[in-house]
Design a protein around this motif. Sequence first.
Motif, short mmCIF file in Angstrom:
data_model
loop_
_atom_site.label_atom_id
_atom_site.label_comp_id
_atom_site.label_asym_id
_atom_site.label_seq_id
_atom_site.Cartn_x
_atom_site.Cartn_y
_atom_site.Cartn_z
N GLU A 24 51.54 -10.06 -2.43
CA GLU A 24 50.15 -10.32 -2.83
C GLU A 24 49.52 -9.16 -3.61
O GLU A 24 48.99 -9.33 -4.71
N LEU A 27 51.25 -8.56 -6.98
CA LEU A 27 50.98 -9.61 -7.95
C LEU A 27 49.56 -9.48 -8.50
O LEU A 27 49.33 -9.66 -9.71
N ALA A 28 48.61 -9.14 -7.63
CA ALA A 28 47.23 -8.95 -8.08
C ALA A 28 47.15 -7.79 -9.07
O ALA A 28 46.44 -7.86 -10.08
N TRP A 37 44.08 -13.35 -16.20
CA TRP A 37 43.45 -14.59 -15.78
C TRP A 37 42.36 -15.04 -16.76
O TRP A 37 41.90 -16.17 -16.71
N THR A 50 44.85 -14.59 -5.47
CA THR A 50 46.28 -14.32 -5.48
C THR A 50 46.98 -14.89 -4.24
O THR A 50 48.05 -15.50 -4.35
N TYR A 53 47.35 -18.55 -4.55
CA TYR A 53 48.38 -18.83 -5.57
C TYR A 53 49.76 -18.79 -4.93
O TYR A 53 50.59 -19.69 -5.14
#
Length: 199
Positions: A24, A27-28, A37, A50, A53
């Motif tokens: 997480e 990825l963020a 985004w 995130t 997602y």
Amino acid sequence: MAFVQSVTLRERGVRLEPLALSHEAGLAAAAADGELWKLRITSVPEPQDTRAYIETALQMREEGHRFAFAVVEDATGRVLGSTSYHDILPAVRRVEIGWTWYAKSVQRSHVNTTAKLLMMGHAFDTLQCHVVGWRTDNFNFASQRAIERLGAKKDGVIRGHAPRRDGTIRDTVMYSMRAGEWPEARAQLLYLLGRHATA
């Protein structure tokens, strides 16, 4: 048994590992590298979204429709982005590759070519797929060029196909590659990666 089994793929300093909640924060951070985004033609999550997602990707894996990977820099463990097999059709041995995005700092590097080489190789050589497909927004010209560089053939355009994040409706450009085309495509990808390494 699921058609796509849990697997980690690695080559040339790039590792594809099954996407998990532990990715997480990474990825963020990857999405924040370029504020991806904000692009209307991508599915990159906003930082606060995130976790959802990843949870959605895991649910789709459970249902057999999608298998998402975190794209990781092998030496450091830094998450660079994500990519997936999706629209998995075991009956006709077909998968699509998509939901692909990378931190801005690694775009136009060897990362995407390497990830595609790994995924296409696994699809054709291990899963024995007959066809690998791709789809992209009709206005995502960079993505279309990247797919065509892989050696995929344009199948056509599905008009009025899917909603974008801004509420507009996109046309979807469809591409595919058949198993018999893979050896030549693999040779071209290896050539491109070789050129990158010597540049």
